[in-house]
Design an enzyme around this catalytic site. Sequence first.
Site, PDB file in Angstrom:
ATOM      1  N   CYS A   1      40.498  49.191  46.358  1.00  0.00           N
ATOM      2  CA  CYS A   1      40.707  48.425  45.122  1.00  0.00           C
ATOM      3  C   CYS A   1      41.212  49.286  43.955  1.00  0.00           C
ATOM      4  O   CYS A   1      42.364  49.682  43.953  1.00  0.00           O
ATOM      5  CB  CYS A   1      39.450  47.641  44.781  1.00  0.00           C
ATOM      6  SG  CYS A   1      39.837  46.230  43.732  1.00  0.00           S
TER       7      CYS A   1
ATOM      8  N   ARG B   1      42.036  36.335  37.776  1.00  0.00           N
ATOM      9  CA  ARG B   1      41.804  37.416  38.721  1.00  0.00           C
ATOM     10  C   ARG B   1      41.876  36.867  40.140  1.00  0.00           C
ATOM     11  O   ARG B   1      41.609  35.681  40.370  1.00  0.00           O
ATOM     12  CB  ARG B   1      40.422  38.042  38.490  1.00  0.00           C
ATOM     13  CG  ARG B   1      40.238  38.679  37.134  1.00  0.00           C
ATOM     14  CD  ARG B   1      38.852  39.273  36.984  1.00  0.00           C
ATOM     15  NE  ARG B   1      38.634  40.402  37.871  1.00  0.00           N
ATOM     16  CZ  ARG B   1      39.056  41.640  37.617  1.00  0.00           C
ATOM     17  NH1 ARG B   1      39.695  41.908  36.494  1.00  0.00           N
ATOM     18  NH2 ARG B   1      38.841  42.619  38.468  1.00  0.00           N
TER      19      ARG B   1
ATOM     20  N   HIS C   1      36.579  45.039  49.386  1.00  0.00           N
ATOM     21  CA  HIS C   1      35.230  45.579  49.214  1.00  0.00           C
ATOM     22  C   HIS C   1      34.373  44.934  50.296  1.00  0.00           C
ATOM     23  O   HIS C   1      34.841  44.184  51.131  1.00  0.00           O
ATOM     24  CB  HIS C   1      34.632  45.169  47.868  1.00  0.00           C
ATOM     25  CG  HIS C   1      35.394  45.608  46.678  1.00  0.00           C
ATOM     26  ND1 HIS C   1      35.253  46.856  46.129  1.00  0.00           N
ATOM     27  CD2 HIS C   1      36.281  44.958  45.903  1.00  0.00           C
ATOM     28  CE1 HIS C   1      36.018  46.946  45.056  1.00  0.00           C
ATOM     29  NE2 HIS C   1      36.660  45.816  44.892  1.00  0.00           N
TER      30      HIS C   1
HETATM   31  N1  GLN Z   1      40.200  47.224  37.693  1.00  0.00           N
HETATM   32  C1  GLN Z   1      41.063  46.840  38.785  1.00  0.00           C
HETATM   33  C2  GLN Z   1      41.522  45.409  38.668  1.00  0.00           C
HETATM   34  O1  GLN Z   1      40.841  44.584  38.097  1.00  0.00           O
HETATM   35  C3  GLN Z   1      40.347  47.095  40.115  1.00  0.00           C
HETATM   36  C4  GLN Z   1      39.099  46.282  40.267  1.00  0.00           C
HETATM   37  C5  GLN Z   1      38.234  46.697  41.432  1.00  0.00           C
HETATM   38  O2  GLN Z   1      38.197  47.851  41.830  1.00  0.00           O
HETATM   39  N2  GLN Z   1      37.482  45.742  41.949  1.00  0.00           N
HETATM   40  O3  GLN Z   1      42.567  45.068  39.174  1.00  0.00           O
END
Ligand code: GLN
Length: 240
Positions: free
Chosen positions: A96, A130, A196
């Site tokens: 990620c 998101r 994840h």
């Molecule tokens: N901060 C990054 C995003 O939001 C990665 C997030 C994460 O590692 N879950 O894209």
Amino acid sequence: MTPTLRVCALYPDLMNIYADRGNIQVLRARCAWRGLGFELRGSSLGDELDSSAHDLFYMGGGQDRDQIAVAEDMAATKRDALHAAADRDTAILAVCGGYQLLGRSYQLGERTIPGVGLVGLETVREPGSRLIGNCAIESDLGGGERIVAGFENHGGRTYLDPGERPLGRVLSGHGNNGRDGGEGVRRGNVIGTYLHGPLLPKNVWLADRLVELALGIELEPLDDELEEAAHHSARRAAGV
Ligand code: GLN
């Protein structure tokens, strides 16, 4: 002599969202259960890296805030060593936020955060919600096509350059950008993914594959009844 897997966790204090540290615990257990040695070092802000001292570099996910601090430091103190390691086929797994930093840059509004440029990709925080949810992909990293299941939550959308290969094809979920059906990246032994889970407890075949790539050995299977149950539960959550 019994091989030892020498792991270096990059920024373990800052890049560890979603219990990504569990990935390291799985690598440790898979090695111990086979009588292989296991060594863990951490490398964080300001630390130099010895590119030849490790078989596998690992980096987890992080919030945008932590990523900004890490990105500048990584480009300044670790970029060259990571390139040297990748050129030597050292395994690198980034999840990620860590994955985003493997590329050229992460654009966050007005701000462009540098990546280490190990793979040709860019990440952009575009308008829109998101990309969140359970996700399953099909990947040929294990020889034949195999499923990797996990959970994604990222604001950034990642676009691979032509010529770069995703880690897998999205079966369910969003993947790199919610559009092109690709998830993650793989170039040689450099692997990035949005999944994840933590990733490796849910996909122990992938943990074993990483150990094989890192040490250049073939592993015998283990009795993975519980691990298989965890894998199938993650797949069911993703509807696969
Ligand atoms: N901060 C990054 C995003 O939001 C990665 C997030 C994460 O590692 N879950 O894209």
